[in-house]
Motif scaffolding. Structure first.
Motif, mmCIF file in Angstrom:
data_model
loop_
_atom_site.group_PDB
_atom_site.id
_atom_site.type_symbol
_atom_site.label_atom_id
_atom_site.label_comp_id
_atom_site.label_asym_id
_atom_site.label_seq_id
_atom_site.Cartn_x
_atom_site.Cartn_y
_atom_site.Cartn_z
ATOM 1 N N GLN A 31 0.832 -0.956 0.120
ATOM 2 C CA GLN A 31 0.003 -0.267 -0.008
ATOM 3 C C GLN A 31 0.690 0.905 -0.161
ATOM 4 O OE1 GLN A 31 -2.158 -2.015 3.109
ATOM 5 N NE2 GLN A 31 -4.196 0.135 2.273
ATOM 6 N N PRO A 32 1.452 1.717 -1.238
ATOM 7 C CA PRO A 32 2.862 2.473 -1.389
ATOM 8 C C PRO A 32 2.213 4.168 -1.042
ATOM 9 C CG PRO A 32 2.331 1.704 -3.699
ATOM 10 C CD PRO A 32 1.514 1.195 -2.295
ATOM 11 N N GLY A 33 0.900 4.334 -1.892
ATOM 12 C CA GLY A 33 0.427 5.802 -1.353
ATOM 13 C C GLY A 33 -0.501 5.551 -0.053
ATOM 14 N N ILE A 34 -1.067 4.512 0.770
ATOM 15 C CA ILE A 34 -1.491 4.931 2.392
ATOM 16 C C ILE A 34 -0.235 5.675 2.665
ATOM 17 C CG2 ILE A 34 -2.626 3.760 4.596
ATOM 18 C CD1 ILE A 34 -4.917 4.907 2.125
ATOM 19 N N SER A 35 0.242 4.567 2.773
ATOM 20 C CA SER A 35 1.905 4.179 3.709
ATOM 21 C C SER A 35 2.833 6.069 3.219
ATOM 22 C CB SER A 35 2.787 3.170 3.268
ATOM 23 O OG SER A 35 2.268 1.793 3.429
ATOM 24 N N SER A 36 2.628 6.208 2.072
ATOM 25 C CA SER A 36 3.411 7.014 1.953
ATOM 26 C C SER A 36 2.547 8.656 2.740
ATOM 27 C CB SER A 36 3.383 8.495 0.389
ATOM 28 O OG SER A 36 4.059 9.455 -0.031
ATOM 29 N N LEU A 37 1.475 8.457 2.486
ATOM 30 C CA LEU A 37 0.259 9.287 3.205
ATOM 31 C C LEU A 37 1.008 9.334 4.745
ATOM 32 C CD1 LEU A 37 -2.906 9.758 1.608
ATOM 33 C CD2 LEU A 37 -0.891 11.338 1.003
ATOM 34 N N LEU A 38 0.695 8.487 5.265
ATOM 35 C CA LEU A 38 0.890 7.985 7.339
ATOM 36 C C LEU A 38 2.278 8.815 7.074
ATOM 37 C CD1 LEU A 38 -0.058 4.583 7.058
ATOM 38 C CD2 LEU A 38 -0.979 6.161 8.819
ATOM 39 N N GLN A 39 3.310 8.501 6.297
ATOM 40 C CA GLN A 39 4.960 9.354 6.364
ATOM 41 C C GLN A 39 4.921 10.837 6.505
ATOM 42 O OE1 GLN A 39 7.843 7.717 3.757
ATOM 43 N NE2 GLN A 39 9.423 7.881 5.345
ATOM 44 N N MET A 40 4.171 11.363 5.618
ATOM 45 C CA MET A 40 3.455 12.317 5.333
ATOM 46 C C MET A 40 3.209 13.388 6.733
ATOM 47 S SD MET A 40 2.593 14.909 1.935
ATOM 48 C CE MET A 40 2.710 13.573 1.039
ATOM 49 N N TYR A 41 2.771 12.999 6.809
ATOM 50 C CA TYR A 41 1.420 12.762 7.719
ATOM 51 C C TYR A 41 2.387 12.949 9.135
ATOM 52 C CZ TYR A 41 -1.820 13.262 11.905
ATOM 53 O OH TYR A 41 -2.742 14.247 12.765
ATOM 54 N N ALA A 42 3.398 12.155 9.479
ATOM 55 C CA ALA A 42 4.116 12.490 10.543
ATOM 56 C C ALA A 42 5.298 12.945 10.591
ATOM 57 C CB ALA A 42 3.998 10.963 10.959
ATOM 58 N N LEU A 43 5.473 12.827 9.472
ATOM 59 C CA LEU A 43 7.365 13.577 9.341
ATOM 60 C C LEU A 43 6.345 15.413 9.659
ATOM 61 C CD1 LEU A 43 8.387 12.439 6.570
ATOM 62 C CD2 LEU A 43 9.456 12.666 8.892
ATOM 63 N N LEU A 44 5.018 15.971 9.182
ATOM 64 C CA LEU A 44 4.957 17.384 8.984
ATOM 65 C C LEU A 44 4.168 17.598 10.264
ATOM 66 C CD1 LEU A 44 2.916 17.430 5.857
ATOM 67 C CD2 LEU A 44 5.183 18.421 5.936
ATOM 68 N N THR A 45 3.847 16.933 10.732
ATOM 69 C CA THR A 45 3.334 16.994 12.620
ATOM 70 C C THR A 45 4.647 16.999 13.670
ATOM 71 O OG1 THR A 45 1.770 14.751 12.842
ATOM 72 C CG2 THR A 45 1.185 16.861 11.460
ATOM 73 N N GLY A 46 5.460 16.307 13.308
ATOM 74 C CA GLY A 46 6.394 15.928 14.445
ATOM 75 C C GLY A 46 6.400 14.319 15.488
#
Ligand code: ATP
Ligand code: MG
Length: 367
Positions: A274-289
């Protein structure tokens, strides 16, 4: 002929009898800041943030040279009407990402404002072989078939890069894998020159040592929003595949909401399936710290893709809003004043190295 220490050479004064010179022992880390393309949120997370972190962690112990390779920016065609404005704009992106322009150990300068870059390139050109340049994979990749439309600038790019590094005696040049070959050719040219003329240049460390010194390219690969099997790239023509740092928060939200995901029906953090969902999870974690595990645990197994995307979209929009506000607050005068201060100081350092090279090849009398 060569000076023993030259990482940073600070001239502080002359009396009529004594010339006072301080040799600073700080080693130089040199890194380029790309100058002419619109960066994406992936460039922010994968390049700007680590560079700012490097400054925070290493300034004080090291001298940090961050230069804008504006001479490098038109080896392939660009729009020259806005090149100058984009060069400054790109620097502002780094400042909005947290780069501290008041730091005393950090020099931020434009390549073309220090003529020694162009002058040393010519000298080095005459000690660089056509055969070795023709083997550069980046040149081969970018040049394609039709050599009539390939510029000498593209061919000569690595020699200019060698001058960028050697002028400042930089030991550390944290580059991504795509630049490893260029760093190695810099080492070859410098060693060849030193073998012929004595110790003129400091040879930068090899790529292995560079990689273990600063792992700047952490391997982070934010995915394209339209095809998550690929990475997000600023040069992609599909506007929906990328979020530009200049996108309005509203436009960015829509892009996230229409991002390609999958038909699994449940949220799992797995880049294979699930590369799309995983990338969004990752982006979310990085942006929110927030910690990746914590974010994953919150969404694991849930089926509400729409709700999840809305949360990510709003985090991206918040980030852009704050980022763009910081960008708008940057003073042009302060930025230009910093550039001019750095350019004056680095011209001194670069000219010292250039003079040694000119003396070596017989363009100037040897001391
Ligand atoms: P281009 O399409 O022109 O190659 P790009 O977006 O791939 O552009 P580069 O100029 O190649 O960007 O790289 C600039 C920096 O951004 C590098 O440090 C690179 O590691 C980082 N970077 C590029 N793409 C991503 C990505 N998808 N995720 C994280 N970091 C990235
Ligand atoms: Mg790239």
């Amino acid at each position: 002929m060569a000076l023993p220490v030259r990482e940073s050479h600070l001239y502080i004064g002359v009396s009529n009898r004594v010339r006072y010179t301080i040799y600073m022992t700080k080693q130089t880390i040199l890194t380029g800041i790309r100058s002419n393309e619109e960066p994406t949120i992936a460039n922010y997370l994968g390049a700007f943030v680590p560079m700012v972190r490097m400054q925070q962690e290493l300034a004080g112990e090291y001298q940090i040279n961050m230069f804008v390779p504006d001479l490098h920016s038109f080896t392939t065609p660009v729009d020259h009407d806005d090149l100058y404005a984009k060069t400054l704009m790109n620097l502002k992106y780094f400042i909005a990402a947290g780069l501290d322009i008041d730091d005393q150990d950090t020099y931020i300068y434009r390549q073309s404002y220090i003529p020694a870059h162009s002058e040393l390139t010519w000298v080095l050109d005459c000690f660089t072989y056509v055969g070795e340049m023709s083997r550069m994979t980046q040149f081969k990749d970018k040049s394609g078939e039709n050599s009539d439309s390939i510029t000498m600038g593209l061919y000569n790019y690595p020699v200019l890069m060698a001058a960028d590094i050697l002028l400042y005696g930089a030991t550390y040049v944290p580059v991504g894998e795509d630049q490893f070959q260029h760093l190695e050719i810099t080492r070859d040219i410098a060693s060849r020159f030193n073998n012929k003329f004595g110790d003129v240049f400091t040879v930068p460390l090899d790529t292995k040592a560079q990689t273990s010194f600063i792992n700047r390219d952490s391997g982070l690969r934010i995915r394209s929003l339209s095809d998550p099997t690929k990475k997000m790239s600023k040069s992609a023509t599909d506007e929906k595949s990328k979020i530009l740092l200049s996108d309005s928060p509203e436009v960015a939200k829509q892009k996230i909401m229409s991002a390609t995901t999958d038909s699994v029906g449940e949220i799992h953090y797995n880049f294979e399936t699930q590369p799309g969902i995983s990338s969004l999870l990752q982006m979310y974690a990085l942006l929110t710290g927030r910690k990746q595990e914590e974010v994953n645990a919150q969404w694991e197994g849930k089926s509400q893709y729409g709700e999840f995307k809305a949360v990510v979209a709003s985090a991206v929009a918040d980030f852009l809003e704050h980022f763009q506000a910081r960008l708008a607050a940057i003073s042009d005068e302060e930025l230009l004043a910093k550039l001019e201060r750095s350019e004056r100081a680095m011209t001194e350092v670069a000219n010292q190295t250039l003079l040694r090279a000119q003396q070596a090849v017989g363009l100037r009398p040897r001391a």
